[in-house]
Motif scaffolding. Structure first.
Motif, PDB file in Angstrom:
ATOM      1  N   PRO A   8       0.774  -1.334   0.037  1.00  0.00           N
ATOM      2  CA  PRO A   8      -0.084  -0.018   0.076  1.00  0.00           C
ATOM      3  C   PRO A   8       0.834   1.448  -0.056  1.00  0.00           C
ATOM      4  O   PRO A   8       1.966   1.248   0.581  1.00  0.00           O
ATOM      5  N   ALA A   9       0.381   2.324  -0.461  1.00  0.00           N
ATOM      6  CA  ALA A   9       1.061   3.410  -0.522  1.00  0.00           C
ATOM      7  C   ALA A   9       1.619   4.080   0.695  1.00  0.00           C
ATOM      8  O   ALA A   9       0.798   3.993   1.742  1.00  0.00           O
ATOM      9  N   GLY A  10       2.846   4.507   0.772  1.00  0.00           N
ATOM     10  CA  GLY A  10       3.384   4.873   2.031  1.00  0.00           C
ATOM     11  C   GLY A  10       4.272   3.646   2.803  1.00  0.00           C
ATOM     12  O   GLY A  10       4.631   3.942   3.853  1.00  0.00           O
ATOM     13  N   GLU A  11       3.756   2.569   2.446  1.00  0.00           N
ATOM     14  CA  GLU A  11       4.562   1.214   3.094  1.00  0.00           C
ATOM     15  C   GLU A  11       5.784   0.983   2.378  1.00  0.00           C
ATOM     16  O   GLU A  11       5.685   0.929   0.932  1.00  0.00           O
ATOM     17  N   HIS A  12       6.819   0.589   3.054  1.00  0.00           N
ATOM     18  CA  HIS A  12       8.223   0.301   2.348  1.00  0.00           C
ATOM     19  C   HIS A  12       8.724  -0.856   2.970  1.00  0.00           C
ATOM     20  O   HIS A  12       9.801  -1.213   2.664  1.00  0.00           O
ATOM     21  N   ALA A  13       8.022  -1.685   3.769  1.00  0.00           N
ATOM     22  CA  ALA A  13       8.615  -2.807   4.370  1.00  0.00           C
ATOM     23  C   ALA A  13       7.297  -3.990   4.746  1.00  0.00           C
ATOM     24  O   ALA A  13       6.483  -3.379   4.733  1.00  0.00           O
ATOM     25  N   VAL A  14       7.669  -5.123   4.327  1.00  0.00           N
ATOM     26  CA  VAL A  14       6.896  -6.274   4.764  1.00  0.00           C
ATOM     27  C   VAL A  14       7.459  -7.561   5.428  1.00  0.00           C
ATOM     28  O   VAL A  14       8.512  -7.735   4.892  1.00  0.00           O
ATOM     29  N   GLU A  15       6.814  -8.174   6.261  1.00  0.00           N
ATOM     30  CA  GLU A  15       7.263  -9.447   6.888  1.00  0.00           C
ATOM     31  C   GLU A  15       6.920 -10.580   5.934  1.00  0.00           C
ATOM     32  O   GLU A  15       5.991 -10.512   5.137  1.00  0.00           O
ATOM     33  N   ILE A  16       8.018 -11.346   5.679  1.00  0.00           N
ATOM     34  CA  ILE A  16       7.730 -12.740   4.714  1.00  0.00           C
ATOM     35  C   ILE A  16       7.373 -13.783   5.572  1.00  0.00           C
ATOM     36  O   ILE A  16       8.471 -14.245   6.177  1.00  0.00           O
TER      37      ILE A  16
ATOM     38  N   CYS B 172      -4.217  -8.235   4.785  1.00  0.00           N
ATOM     39  CA  CYS B 172      -5.296  -8.357   3.590  1.00  0.00           C
ATOM     40  C   CYS B 172      -4.800  -7.536   2.377  1.00  0.00           C
ATOM     41  O   CYS B 172      -5.935  -7.221   1.616  1.00  0.00           O
ATOM     42  N   PHE B 173      -3.662  -6.757   2.257  1.00  0.00           N
ATOM     43  CA  PHE B 173      -3.596  -5.951   1.018  1.00  0.00           C
ATOM     44  C   PHE B 173      -3.439  -6.750  -0.206  1.00  0.00           C
ATOM     45  O   PHE B 173      -3.102  -7.889  -0.111  1.00  0.00           O
ATOM     46  N   ASP B 174      -3.706  -6.088  -1.334  1.00  0.00           N
ATOM     47  CA  ASP B 174      -3.561  -7.005  -2.584  1.00  0.00           C
ATOM     48  C   ASP B 174      -2.225  -7.841  -2.831  1.00  0.00           C
ATOM     49  O   ASP B 174      -1.110  -7.150  -2.552  1.00  0.00           O
ATOM     50  N   GLY B 175      -2.429  -8.898  -3.034  1.00  0.00           N
ATOM     51  CA  GLY B 175      -1.200  -9.654  -3.480  1.00  0.00           C
ATOM     52  C   GLY B 175      -0.327 -10.155  -2.359  1.00  0.00           C
ATOM     53  O   GLY B 175       0.806 -10.713  -2.523  1.00  0.00           O
ATOM     54  N   SER B 176      -1.019  -9.997  -1.065  1.00  0.00           N
ATOM     55  CA  SER B 176      -0.192 -10.432   0.133  1.00  0.00           C
ATOM     56  C   SER B 176      -0.186 -11.813   0.325  1.00  0.00           C
ATOM     57  O   SER B 176       0.217 -12.275   1.527  1.00  0.00           O
ATOM     58  N   LEU B 177      -0.479 -12.906  -0.409  1.00  0.00           N
ATOM     59  CA  LEU B 177      -0.447 -14.106  -0.302  1.00  0.00           C
ATOM     60  C   LEU B 177       0.151 -14.797  -1.610  1.00  0.00           C
ATOM     61  O   LEU B 177      -0.706 -15.331  -2.546  1.00  0.00           O
ATOM     62  N   CYS B 178       1.385 -14.978  -1.718  1.00  0.00           N
ATOM     63  CA  CYS B 178       1.848 -15.714  -2.869  1.00  0.00           C
ATOM     64  C   CYS B 178       1.967 -17.195  -2.708  1.00  0.00           C
ATOM     65  O   CYS B 178       2.461 -17.853  -1.587  1.00  0.00           O
ATOM     66  N   MET B 179       1.624 -17.906  -3.818  1.00  0.00           N
ATOM     67  CA  MET B 179       1.461 -19.334  -3.529  1.00  0.00           C
ATOM     68  C   MET B 179       1.831 -20.097  -5.095  1.00  0.00           C
ATOM     69  O   MET B 179       1.739 -19.817  -6.010  1.00  0.00           O
ATOM     70  N   ARG B 180       2.431 -21.305  -4.687  1.00  0.00           N
ATOM     71  CA  ARG B 180       2.468 -22.510  -5.795  1.00  0.00           C
ATOM     72  C   ARG B 180       2.356 -23.742  -5.196  1.00  0.00           C
ATOM     73  O   ARG B 180       2.556 -23.900  -4.019  1.00  0.00           O
TER      74      ARG B 180
ATOM     75  N   PRO C 285      13.584 -27.057  -0.291  1.00  0.00           N
ATOM     76  CA  PRO C 285      14.822 -27.613  -0.686  1.00  0.00           C
ATOM     77  C   PRO C 285      14.260 -29.215  -1.497  1.00  0.00           C
ATOM     78  O   PRO C 285      13.689 -29.975  -0.588  1.00  0.00           O
ATOM     79  N   GLY C 286      14.638 -29.348  -2.544  1.00  0.00           N
ATOM     80  CA  GLY C 286      14.515 -30.441  -3.465  1.00  0.00           C
ATOM     81  C   GLY C 286      12.875 -30.686  -3.892  1.00  0.00           C
ATOM     82  O   GLY C 286      12.581 -31.493  -4.593  1.00  0.00           O
ATOM     83  N   LEU C 287      12.269 -29.728  -3.269  1.00  0.00           N
ATOM     84  CA  LEU C 287      10.795 -29.720  -4.084  1.00  0.00           C
ATOM     85  C   LEU C 287      10.132 -28.635  -4.926  1.00  0.00           C
ATOM     86  O   LEU C 287       9.752 -28.822  -5.957  1.00  0.00           O
ATOM     87  N   ALA C 288      10.231 -27.459  -4.222  1.00  0.00           N
ATOM     88  CA  ALA C 288       9.907 -26.288  -5.169  1.00  0.00           C
ATOM     89  C   ALA C 288      10.325 -24.844  -4.462  1.00  0.00           C
ATOM     90  O   ALA C 288      10.740 -24.632  -3.306  1.00  0.00           O
ATOM     91  N   ARG C 289      10.097 -23.890  -5.307  1.00  0.00           N
ATOM     92  CA  ARG C 289      10.770 -22.419  -4.934  1.00  0.00           C
ATOM     93  C   ARG C 289       9.615 -21.573  -5.544  1.00  0.00           C
ATOM     94  O   ARG C 289       9.058 -21.844  -6.690  1.00  0.00           O
ATOM     95  N   LEU C 290       9.547 -20.654  -4.663  1.00  0.00           N
ATOM     96  CA  LEU C 290       8.423 -19.483  -4.915  1.00  0.00           C
ATOM     97  C   LEU C 290       9.229 -18.223  -5.001  1.00  0.00           C
ATOM     98  O   LEU C 290       9.935 -17.755  -4.204  1.00  0.00           O
ATOM     99  N   ALA C 291       9.173 -17.390  -6.163  1.00  0.00           N
ATOM    100  CA  ALA C 291       9.808 -16.174  -6.170  1.00  0.00           C
ATOM    101  C   ALA C 291       9.007 -14.985  -6.361  1.00  0.00           C
ATOM    102  O   ALA C 291       7.848 -15.189  -7.114  1.00  0.00           O
ATOM    103  N   PHE C 292       9.038 -13.748  -5.787  1.00  0.00           N
ATOM    104  CA  PHE C 292       8.370 -12.651  -6.118  1.00  0.00           C
ATOM    105  C   PHE C 292       9.261 -11.265  -5.825  1.00  0.00           C
ATOM    106  O   PHE C 292      10.186 -11.289  -5.081  1.00  0.00           O
ATOM    107  N   THR C 293       8.630 -10.250  -6.311  1.00  0.00           N
ATOM    108  CA  THR C 293       9.252  -8.763  -5.939  1.00  0.00           C
ATOM    109  C   THR C 293       8.406  -8.134  -5.264  1.00  0.00           C
ATOM    110  O   THR C 293       7.196  -7.952  -5.504  1.00  0.00           O
ATOM    111  N   VAL C 294       9.074  -7.158  -4.497  1.00  0.00           N
ATOM    112  CA  VAL C 294       8.216  -6.121  -3.559  1.00  0.00           C
ATOM    113  C   VAL C 294       8.594  -4.935  -4.059  1.00  0.00           C
ATOM    114  O   VAL C 294       9.528  -4.367  -4.254  1.00  0.00           O
ATOM    115  N   GLU C 295       7.430  -4.097  -4.256  1.00  0.00           N
ATOM    116  CA  GLU C 295       7.470  -2.860  -4.819  1.00  0.00           C
ATOM    117  C   GLU C 295       6.262  -1.967  -3.872  1.00  0.00           C
ATOM    118  O   GLU C 295       5.739  -2.713  -2.986  1.00  0.00           O
ATOM    119  N   THR C 296       6.386  -0.900  -3.972  1.00  0.00           N
ATOM    120  CA  THR C 296       5.317   0.157  -3.276  1.00  0.00           C
ATOM    121  C   THR C 296       4.194   0.640  -4.308  1.00  0.00           C
ATOM    122  O   THR C 296       4.912   1.243  -5.326  1.00  0.00           O
TER     123      THR C 296
END
Length: 221
Positions: free
Chosen positions: A63-71, A120-128, A205-216
């Motif tokens: 969200p606008a004004g936010e620059h950090a997020v817990e993973i 619950c902001f948009d895109g806050s649950l990345c999955m595969r 490790p050995g099963l899968a990886r999930l990648a994404f980029t964080v922007e504001t």
């Protein structure tokens, strides 16, 4: 990037808190304060609605004004059928797939009130999807988080206070999980923090990886 939908549009995704020793330890004396006054007797749940869902390779905009997020690296259990009153010894038979997920949350100090904006902001649950054999290997799974190619966290599902089968049994004791719903096994309180511009990777490790980029999001003019 994963483009095949892994959840039906009418699915529900439930997150869980306080299901690991690190979270309880980091909360410290707050666990004994109102409203809980001790560890909760039942799983503490929250929702990750449809707007939060994102796939591998996503650009997550804070969200606008936010620059950090817990993973919060976490494993999700996708239900293969409607399930109620499951027994721990057979609960995993109702699961048709496991998901590797990054449950994102804006840092916040008030842990006990519903953190709608923060979780619950948009895109806050990345999955595969994980390979099908992951269901039988849950107790041995290791989750690793990398931020800008730097190792940031490692956790093991064997450390959960409620193992996946017990968690399913305890949740379905008071509510029905529908076919296609997902139950996340529990994020760690105060997970590693990524800042705007970070490239994040979560892997089993050995099963899968999930990648994404964080922007504001850009501020409105």
């Amino acid at each position: 990037m994963q483009t095949v939908p892994i959840l039906s549009p009418d699915a529900a995704v439930y997150g869980v808190i306080m299901n690991d020793p690190a979270s309880v330890s980091r909360l410290g004396e707050a666990v004994q304060q109102p409203p809980y006054k001790g560890l909760p007797a039942a799983p503490v749940l929250y929702l990750k609605p449809r707007n939060t869902w994102a796939s591998d390779g996503a650009v997550v905009r804070l969200p606008a004004g936010e620059h950090a997020v817990e993973i919060g690296a976490v494993i999700g259990l996708r239900m293969g059928r409607d399930a109620a009153r499951l027994r721990p010894e057979s609960a995993l038979e109702a699961v048709d797939a496991c998901l590797l997920a990054a449950d994102l949350s804006l840092p916040h100090a008030d842990y006990y009130r519903p953190a709608i904006r923060q979780k619950c902001f948009d895109g806050s649950l990345c999955m595969r999807l994980l390979p099908s054999r992951a269901i039988g290997e849950l107790s041995s799974l290791v989750l690793r988080t990398w931020i800008n190619d730097v190792p940031s966290d490692e956790r093991r599902l064997s450390d959960l206070l409620r193992a996946p089968a017990r968690l399913l049994a305890d949740v379905t004791e008071f509510m029905t999980l529908r076919q296609g719903d997902v139950l996340l096994t529990g994020v760690v309180y105060q997970s590693p923090v990524a800042r705007t511009g970070a490239h994040v990777r979560v892997e089993v490790p050995g099963l899968a990886r999930l990648a994404f980029t964080v922007e504001t999001e850009e501020e409105s003019a």
